[in-house]
Design a protein around this motif. Structure first.
Motif, mmCIF file in Angstrom:
data_model
loop_
_atom_site.group_PDB
_atom_site.id
_atom_site.type_symbol
_atom_site.label_atom_id
_atom_site.label_comp_id
_atom_site.label_asym_id
_atom_site.label_seq_id
_atom_site.Cartn_x
_atom_site.Cartn_y
_atom_site.Cartn_z
ATOM 1 N N TRP A 27 1.187 -0.925 -0.048
ATOM 2 C CA TRP A 27 0.003 -0.095 -0.007
ATOM 3 C C TRP A 27 0.986 1.235 -0.263
ATOM 4 C CZ3 TRP A 27 -5.326 0.765 0.802
ATOM 5 C CH2 TRP A 27 -5.916 2.019 1.171
ATOM 6 N N ALA A 28 1.956 1.394 1.031
ATOM 7 C CA ALA A 28 2.631 2.450 0.995
ATOM 8 C C ALA A 28 3.313 3.457 0.017
ATOM 9 C CB ALA A 28 3.368 2.306 2.056
ATOM 10 N N ILE A 29 4.403 2.108 -1.240
ATOM 11 C CA ILE A 29 4.979 1.777 -2.120
ATOM 12 C C ILE A 29 4.173 1.555 -3.562
ATOM 13 C CG2 ILE A 29 6.422 1.672 -0.686
ATOM 14 C CD1 ILE A 29 7.096 -1.099 -1.971
ATOM 15 N N ASN A 304 12.472 9.547 4.544
ATOM 16 C CA ASN A 304 11.919 8.789 3.142
ATOM 17 C C ASN A 304 10.273 10.014 3.205
ATOM 18 O OD1 ASN A 304 10.656 8.778 1.185
ATOM 19 N ND2 ASN A 304 12.780 6.461 1.063
ATOM 20 N N PRO A 305 10.034 11.093 1.987
ATOM 21 C CA PRO A 305 8.881 11.217 2.768
ATOM 22 C C PRO A 305 7.624 11.309 1.822
ATOM 23 C CG PRO A 305 11.130 13.225 0.971
ATOM 24 C CD PRO A 305 10.533 11.713 1.461
ATOM 25 N N VAL A 306 8.013 9.503 1.668
ATOM 26 C CA VAL A 306 6.606 8.647 1.638
ATOM 27 C C VAL A 306 6.818 7.642 2.346
ATOM 28 C CG1 VAL A 306 6.336 6.807 0.378
ATOM 29 C CG2 VAL A 306 7.762 8.132 -1.137
ATOM 30 N N SER A 307 7.777 7.790 3.991
ATOM 31 C CA SER A 307 7.842 7.721 4.550
ATOM 32 C C SER A 307 6.738 8.163 5.954
ATOM 33 C CB SER A 307 8.427 6.805 5.894
ATOM 34 O OG SER A 307 9.288 6.733 5.215
ATOM 35 N N TYR A 308 5.986 9.919 5.525
ATOM 36 C CA TYR A 308 4.995 9.916 6.278
ATOM 37 C C TYR A 308 3.915 9.704 6.518
ATOM 38 C CZ TYR A 308 8.072 13.659 7.058
ATOM 39 O OH TYR A 308 9.534 15.315 6.958
ATOM 40 N N GLN A 309 4.039 8.241 5.834
ATOM 41 C CA GLN A 309 2.268 8.127 6.003
ATOM 42 C C GLN A 309 2.136 7.430 6.852
ATOM 43 O OE1 GLN A 309 0.729 5.296 1.893
ATOM 44 N NE2 GLN A 309 2.981 6.755 1.620
ATOM 45 N N SER A 310 3.125 6.866 7.492
ATOM 46 C CA SER A 310 3.187 6.233 9.037
ATOM 47 C C SER A 310 2.530 6.583 9.872
ATOM 48 C CB SER A 310 4.558 4.706 8.971
ATOM 49 O OG SER A 310 5.548 5.985 9.437
ATOM 50 N N LEU A 311 2.281 7.971 10.061
ATOM 51 C CA LEU A 311 2.211 9.181 10.988
ATOM 52 C C LEU A 311 0.405 8.741 10.969
ATOM 53 C CD1 LEU A 311 4.101 12.103 9.774
ATOM 54 C CD2 LEU A 311 4.539 11.437 12.274
ATOM 55 N N ASN A 312 0.035 8.355 10.617
ATOM 56 C CA ASN A 312 -1.634 8.003 10.650
ATOM 57 C C ASN A 312 -1.307 6.373 11.489
ATOM 58 O OD1 ASN A 312 -3.585 5.999 9.410
ATOM 59 N ND2 ASN A 312 -4.664 8.393 9.413
ATOM 60 N N PRO A 313 -1.084 5.586 11.078
ATOM 61 C CA PRO A 313 -1.081 4.231 11.898
ATOM 62 C C PRO A 313 -0.595 4.758 13.529
ATOM 63 C CG PRO A 313 0.000 3.749 10.451
ATOM 64 C CD PRO A 313 0.031 4.848 9.865
ATOM 65 N N MET A 314 0.628 5.641 13.462
ATOM 66 C CA MET A 314 1.238 5.806 14.661
ATOM 67 C C MET A 314 0.000 6.541 16.075
ATOM 68 S SD MET A 314 4.243 8.530 15.378
ATOM 69 C CE MET A 314 3.768 9.827 15.342
ATOM 70 N N TRP A 315 -0.276 7.561 15.094
ATOM 71 C CA TRP A 315 -1.428 8.156 15.646
ATOM 72 C C TRP A 315 -2.369 6.640 16.198
ATOM 73 C CZ3 TRP A 315 0.451 11.897 18.524
ATOM 74 C CH2 TRP A 315 1.361 12.859 17.131
ATOM 75 N N VAL A 316 -2.826 5.901 15.111
ATOM 76 C CA VAL A 316 -4.254 5.253 16.401
ATOM 77 C C VAL A 316 -3.772 4.144 17.269
ATOM 78 C CG1 VAL A 316 -5.220 2.947 14.377
ATOM 79 C CG2 VAL A 316 -4.875 5.276 13.610
#
Length: 493
Positions: A27-29, A304-316
């Motif tokens: 999904w991320a890449i 890596n800017p693509v890794s900023y997506q991980s912020l959402n699950p981190m907050w969850v």
């Protein structure tokens, strides 16, 4: 003293972690991979990503039917793991051999595997608790937290692996996760709760053979549809209409009180459809916003800017146990916010998330770059909305629809994911500049205006949800009173 959750719940949480690690690595890449490696333009890569997500979600309807009527939830669970793992290996093979057509075969296989097996976990979890068990909302929220732990690791690590080691390494990580799940199932099969009537019966060899033949045919069809996006979208639209017809047909079989619950469930599905359109902005428009306009470092540490997506699950992950505790505590006191109320609140918070992203355009530096706060804050708000709507959607289905069609209705619920994936990809395409090259300063203004429009649309939907919430609550309360009167009449007789 609060009771522990059933053993089945913990086994499925383990499987869900590895499922999320596998799925969200891809999904991320995937949108970036389609552009960088296959040379697909941004709008088409968004549409392909949306079609892939949609096909997997749409086929959850078939997975629900298989779980209810043919194979049972437990068998669909392990077959789903197997075919998803096979699909990831095929995608990895494509990356190794540089044969792009295998990417679409692999994506088709993953989508079909997801469709077969992903209805099973919520179905089995629901069957592991007594009716009206106050732990159920908390269980689904914790289950969702585990899913997001896997998603966080995947969305943080997969882009790093893809860019530093190679795309193949990230795809192999996905395949390994599904392999672990197949082994886990084989080891703990007897400990997992039987959730449907079909679980209690052996499956004849002929039925298994027909099932496998059907899977291979469906994989071929899905792979073709991913290369013919207009046809894929038409097929999904027809499938949605068929599912709606079947739900209405099932409603006619129910008593009036049960029918009212189903009406509430259908309305919440429509509200969730709007939410999932917004949710699909994270791997598409929000992701490319981060790539183009957010500084690639946090506190001096390169990111890596693509890794900023991980912020959402981190907050969850951070918020899930807090909300689970609140739900359980308020539920035991009879003061928990109603399901329609949670959906309405979630939509309004999503509007705030996009308003925050839009407002960021006024804080860019002279080069059009933003502090990472402006991607972290929208993801924080979005995580709250996600937990109020997406996580509790499964609990709503368990409560509002009769258990005899639970697997089918989970599939129908996920059809909202399918339609939203297509619609979300189309909406995300509006953020693309097409063939026109934009400077970071120009793209910041463009993204800001785009997110403002999403904020306004989300706020309108949220206000409608607020208006509907008390009316839906009244339907549910009337249903409960009807159940009590029915029980009293039975007792008197």
């Amino acid at each position: 003293m609060k009771k522990r959750h059933p053993l089945t719940f913990y086994i499925l949480c383990s499987c869900q972690f590895w499922w999320a690690l596998s799925f969200y690595s891809l999904w991320a890449i995937l949108p970036v991979f389609l552009g960088d490696e296959l040379g697909i333009d941004q709008k088409t890569s968004f549409a392909t990503f949306g079609a892939f997500a949609a096909l997997g979600a749409a086929m959850l309807f078939v997975g629900g039917w298989l779980a209810d009527k043919i194979l049972g939830a437990k068998r669909t669970l392990v077959w789903g793991f197997f075919f998803q793992g096979l699909g990831y290996f095929i995608i990895a093979y494509s990356a190794i051999t540089a044969q792009p057509h295998f990417v679409f075969i692999g994506l088709g296989t993953v989508a079909v595997g997801r469709g077969i097996g992903s209805v099973a976990p919520p179905t089995i979890i629901a069957a592991s608790y007594e009716k009206n068990d106050p732990r159920l909302d908390g269980a689904y929220t914790l289950f969702y937290m585990v899913n997001n732990i896997g998603a966080f690791i995947a969305q943080l690590g997969a882009p790093i692996m893809a860019y530093s080691i190679g795309w193949t390494s990230a795809f192999i990580l996905s395949a390994v996760g599904m392999t672990v799940n197949v082994v886990t199932y084989l080891l703990f099969n007897k400990k997992i709760k039987e959730a449907t009537e079909a679980d209690q019966h052996a499956v004849p060899f002929k039925t298994n053979s027909l099932f496998l033949a059907g899977v291979l045919l469906t994989i071929a069809t899905a792979s073709y549809l991913l290369t013919n996006l207009p046809l894929a979208q038409a097929v999904l639209g027809i499938a949605a209409m068929v599912i709606l017809f079947l739900i209405m047909k099932e409603m006619k079989k129910e008593e009036p009180t049960s029918r009212k619950r189903m009406i509430v469930g259908l309305v919440l599905m429509v509200q969730a459809l709007a939410f999932f359109v917004l949710y699909n902005q994270m791997p598409t428009s929000l992701n490319f916003f981060a790539i183009n306009n957010v500084e690639p470092e946090i506190f001096g540490i390169p990111v890596n800017p693509v890794s900023y997506q991980s912020l959402n699950p981190m907050w969850v992950i951070f918020l899930s146990p807090i909300l689970a505790h609140i739900y359980t505590t308020l539920g035991e006191k009879g003061k928990d916010l109603s399901m329609p109320g949670k959906f309405a609140l979630g939509m309004l918070i999503c509007a705030a998330a996009f308003a925050c992203a839009g407002f960021s355009q006024y804080f860019g530096d002279e080069n059009g770059m933003l502090n990472p706060f402006w991607i972290a804050a929208p993801h924080f708000l979005f995580a709250i909305g996600e937990l109020l709507i997406s996580a509790l959607g499964l609990s709503a289905i368990a409560k509002l629809f009769p258990s005899r069609i639970r697997g089918f209705i989970y599939g129908a619920w996920n059809m909202t994911l399918a339609l939203a994936s297509v619609a979300g990809a189309w909406v995300a395409g509006l953020s693309s500049s097409g063939e026109v090259e934009m400077t970071p300063v120009e793209s910041l203004a463009s993204y800001g205006n785009y997110f403002y429009m999403l904020a306004i649309a989300s706020a309108v939907v949220g206000v409608v949800c607020v208006y509907l919430a008390p009316r839906l609550n009244k339907l549910i309360e009337t249903d409960v009173e009807g159940d009590i009167d029915h029980k009293d009449a039975q007792t008197a007789s």
